[in-house]
Design an enzyme around this catalytic site. Structure first.
Site, PDB file in Angstrom:
ATOM      1  N   ASP A   1     -15.604   4.865  -0.754  1.00 49.52           N
ATOM      2  CA  ASP A   1     -14.608   5.144  -1.784  1.00 49.52           C
ATOM      3  C   ASP A   1     -15.278   5.774  -3.001  1.00 49.52           C
ATOM      4  O   ASP A   1     -16.320   6.440  -2.852  1.00 49.52           O
ATOM      5  CB  ASP A   1     -13.882   3.820  -2.146  1.00 49.52           C
ATOM      6  CG  ASP A   1     -12.406   4.044  -2.457  1.00 49.52           C
ATOM      7  OD1 ASP A   1     -12.123   4.680  -3.493  1.00 49.52           O
ATOM      8  OD2 ASP A   1     -11.550   3.601  -1.675  1.00 49.52           O
TER       9      ASP A   1
ATOM     10  N   HIS B   1     -10.580   3.645  -8.272  1.00 51.38           N
ATOM     11  CA  HIS B   1      -9.939   3.430  -6.960  1.00 51.38           C
ATOM     12  C   HIS B   1     -10.758   2.489  -6.070  1.00 51.38           C
ATOM     13  O   HIS B   1     -10.233   1.526  -5.496  1.00 51.38           O
ATOM     14  CB  HIS B   1      -9.762   4.797  -6.285  1.00 51.38           C
ATOM     15  CG  HIS B   1      -8.953   4.797  -5.033  1.00 51.38           C
ATOM     16  ND1 HIS B   1      -9.520   4.632  -3.785  1.00 51.38           N
ATOM     17  CD2 HIS B   1      -7.628   4.964  -4.831  1.00 51.38           C
ATOM     18  CE1 HIS B   1      -8.560   4.704  -2.869  1.00 51.38           C
ATOM     19  NE2 HIS B   1      -7.407   4.900  -3.471  1.00 51.38           N
TER      20      HIS B   1
ATOM     21  N   SER C   1      -3.827   3.197   0.536  1.00 52.61           N
ATOM     22  CA  SER C   1      -5.173   2.803   0.098  1.00 52.61           C
ATOM     23  C   SER C   1      -5.246   1.320  -0.236  1.00 52.61           C
ATOM     24  O   SER C   1      -6.313   0.711  -0.139  1.00 52.61           O
ATOM     25  CB  SER C   1      -5.568   3.581  -1.164  1.00 52.61           C
ATOM     26  OG  SER C   1      -5.926   4.892  -0.848  1.00 52.61           O
TER      27      SER C   1
ATOM     28  N   ASN D   1      -0.537   8.851   2.490  1.00 54.48           N
ATOM     29  CA  ASN D   1       0.616   8.744   1.594  1.00 54.48           C
ATOM     30  C   ASN D   1       1.504   9.986   1.714  1.00 54.48           C
ATOM     31  O   ASN D   1       2.057  10.455   0.736  1.00 54.48           O
ATOM     32  CB  ASN D   1       0.152   8.561   0.148  1.00 54.48           C
ATOM     33  CG  ASN D   1      -0.673   7.313  -0.031  1.00 54.48           C
ATOM     34  OD1 ASN D   1      -0.524   6.342   0.715  1.00 54.48           O
ATOM     35  ND2 ASN D   1      -1.550   7.323  -1.021  1.00 54.48           N
TER      36      ASN D   1
END
Ligand code: CA
Ligand code: CA
Length: 377
Positions: free
Chosen positions: A128, A164, A322, A255
């Site tokens: 990430d 994130h 996520s 998404n």
């Protein structure tokens, strides 16, 4: 005592002070004290020390204790007095302040934790934007990391300029302490594998390098809350290799969904057979329209308004697949810690067999992941 103290204070306002007593110095700042007397018979004591009615915050009913505002001179004088049992500064207390995000309960992680299942000893690589390893709710669990970047801004895997990765990490394994939030597997080991820059983006080359690092460094679970619409045979080779080497590879489905969810919108690398694609549900087990759909969706987990850790000892709610993927990574860690004899394929099948069926498999796969049911299977 209350009545008596009131009388004393009334007298205090009228009385002429005795000889040899200590008086309040108005220039001194008053502070909060708790004072316990040796009984109700302390006539004149408070007024002798210049304590006025307005300085009495509370008189307790069951013990001869008063909460007073005193100057340090008054406190010193009273503390030496034979009729004072205890005199102490009113100490600060803080509430036990850990919030359990709804998704933790939704995947049965609270019950599993209550039975001692915390993912202890299982290594989870978070591919990430990095993980803020100094975060109060993550510091105990971040055991290592690697950045695929060489530039000064992005070379430190513990510098998550985006936030994130820190959020994803908290859903996997935020500590079960008295602060912040708690993750699915609060004693799993977290590894910050920075394959996305502080701007939140990266490349397939970097993801491949992160997978390679995870294989070389003995990771058990790989979480990829990332993806793109472009297929890459080489990225697939790396994902396949991780799978062959026994790692469980979990990724966000994407998404790119639509309200009706008629189209195949699962992103890569989640779409590869060797990777477990995770779709999102809300608190009521409904698919949010953003959650990608298609035959590759394998399982579902909470991913709407998910509360977790963000850099700077802070917390925030984010939505996306996520946020769903790390719920599954945490469940995998918790189950694998207990059932360490399972292969990655067996673990993957177990998570699907024990998921709650939510209907349309293109939207939910096998359904909502359930850690306790998997542990008890
Ligand atoms: Ca916590
Ligand atoms: Ca897949």
């Amino acid at each position: 005592m209350k009545k008596l103290l009131s009388v004393i204070l009334l007298v205090a306002m009228l009385a002429v002070p005795f000889n040899g007593t200590v008086f309040a110095d108005d220039s001194q700042e008053k502070e909060d004290y708790l004072v316990m007397f040796d009984g109700p018979a302390y006539n004149g004591l408070l007024n002798a020390f210049g304590v006025e009615g307005g300085d009495v915050v509370n008189e307790y009913e069951l013990l001869d204790v008063a909460h007073l505002e005193l100057t340090s001179d008054q406190a010193d004088g009273l503390s030496n007095h034979p009729h004072i049992e205890h005199l102490e500064k009113n100490a600060e207390a803080h509430k036990v302040n850990q919030t359990t995000p709804y998704g933790i309960d939704q995947v049965q992680a609270t019950e599993a934790q209550n039975q001692g299942h915390t993912g202890e000893g299982v290594d989870v690589a978070v591919l990430d934007t990095g993980i803020d390893a100094s975060h109060e709710d993550l510091a105990a669990n971040v055991q290592g990391g690697h950045s695929v970047f060489d530039d000064a801004e992005n070379s430190d895997p513990y510098n998550d300029g985006d936030g994130h990765g820190t959020h994803v990490a908290g859903t996997v394994a935020a500590a079960n302490n008295d602060t912040g939030v708690v993750g699915v597997a609060p004693q799993a080991n977290l590894y910050a594998v920075k394959v996305l820059g502080n701007d939140g983006s990266g490349s397939y080359a970097g993801i491949a390098e992160g997978i390679e690092w995870s294989i070389n460094n003995g990771m058990d679970v790989v979480n990829m809350s990332l993806g793109g619409p472009t297929s890459s045979p080489i990225l697939e080779e790396f994902a396949d290799l991780a799978n062959e080497e026994g790692l469980l590879v979990v990724a966000a489905a994407g998404n790119s969904g639509s309200s009706l969810g008629w189209f195949d919108t699962v992103n890569y690398p989640a779409k590869y057979d060797s990777v477990m694609a995770v779709g999102a549900v809300d608190e009521n087990n409904n698919r949010p329209s953003f959650s990608s759909t298609g035959p590759a969706v394998e399982i579902a987990a909470p991913g709407v308004d998910t509360l977790s850790t963000v850099p700077g000892n802070d917390y925030a709610s984010l939505s996306g697949t996520s946020m769903a993927s790390p719920h599954v990574a945490g469940v995998a860690a918790s189950v694998w810690a207990e059932k360490s004899d399972l292969s990655n394929d067996e673990l993957r099948q177990l998570l699907k067999d024990t998921a709650v069926d939510l209907g349309n498999e293109d939207h939910y796969g096998a359904g909502l992941v359930q850690v306790l049911d998997a542990l008890n299977q």
